[in-house]
Design a protein around this motif. Structure first.
Motif, short mmCIF file in Angstrom:
data_model
loop_
_atom_site.label_atom_id
_atom_site.label_comp_id
_atom_site.label_asym_id
_atom_site.label_seq_id
_atom_site.Cartn_x
_atom_site.Cartn_y
_atom_site.Cartn_z
N PHE A 293 0.79 -1.25 -0.06
CA PHE A 293 -0.06 -0.13 -0.04
C PHE A 293 0.75 1.22 -0.01
CE2 PHE A 293 -2.34 -3.34 1.99
CZ PHE A 293 -3.68 -3.28 1.30
N ASN A 294 0.41 2.29 -0.44
CA ASN A 294 0.95 3.63 -0.43
C ASN A 294 0.02 4.57 0.54
OD1 ASN A 294 2.90 3.26 -2.39
ND2 ASN A 294 1.08 3.42 -4.03
N ILE A 295 0.89 4.75 1.69
CA ILE A 295 0.18 5.82 2.66
C ILE A 295 0.40 7.36 2.18
CG2 ILE A 295 -0.20 6.43 5.09
CD1 ILE A 295 -0.84 3.48 4.22
N MET A 296 -0.79 7.88 2.14
CA MET A 296 -0.58 9.41 1.77
C MET A 296 -1.13 10.24 2.79
SD MET A 296 -1.64 8.90 -2.07
CE MET A 296 -3.13 8.06 -1.81
N GLU A 297 -0.18 11.07 3.29
CA GLU A 297 -0.46 12.05 4.55
C GLU A 297 -0.75 13.20 3.83
OE1 GLU A 297 -0.60 11.28 7.73
OE2 GLU A 297 0.40 9.34 7.65
N GLN A 298 -2.02 13.90 4.13
CA GLN A 298 -2.39 15.05 3.50
C GLN A 298 -2.22 16.17 4.51
OE1 GLN A 298 -5.75 14.20 0.57
NE2 GLN A 298 -6.81 13.75 2.58
N VAL A 299 -1.78 17.04 3.86
CA VAL A 299 -1.60 18.59 4.63
C VAL A 299 -2.25 19.72 3.82
CG1 VAL A 299 0.29 19.97 5.48
CG2 VAL A 299 0.67 17.66 5.41
N PRO A 300 -3.50 19.97 4.11
CA PRO A 300 -4.12 21.13 3.49
C PRO A 300 -3.73 22.39 3.64
CG PRO A 300 -5.50 20.39 5.28
CD PRO A 300 -4.06 19.44 5.06
#
Length: 83
Positions: A17-24
């Motif tokens: 899996f690829n884990i994508m941390e979102q930083v708005p």
């Protein structure tokens, strides 16, 4: 990330899996040019018509089929189909 995942789309991938941390980043753009007019800092309050981001801080992508979604979706699928 201590929960097992299972891809809800391909239903076979439990390991890649690829884990994508979102930083708005809250911004105000010029409507005609699209140029950045203002970038809000975390301490600064937004305009009355600018809603703060309330989405997920983390998304997961299956590295086998490419489907992307909320982390909870992958966790729930693994819980419904244990090894």
């Amino acid at each position: 990330m201590s929960n097992p995942y299972l891809c809800p789309n391909c239903k076979t991938n439990r390991t890649r899996f690829n884990i994508m941390e979102q930083v708005p980043v809250s911004v105000k753009l010029d409507p005609g040019t699209g140029n950045l007019v203002h970038q809000y800092s975390e301490e600064e309050s937004l305009d009355p018509f600018h809603l703060p981001y309330n989405g997920s801080s983390r998304l997961v992508q299956c590295a086998a089929c490419g489907v992307t979604g909320e982390e909870e979706m992958f966790i729930k699928r693994a819980q419904s189909k244990p090894l």
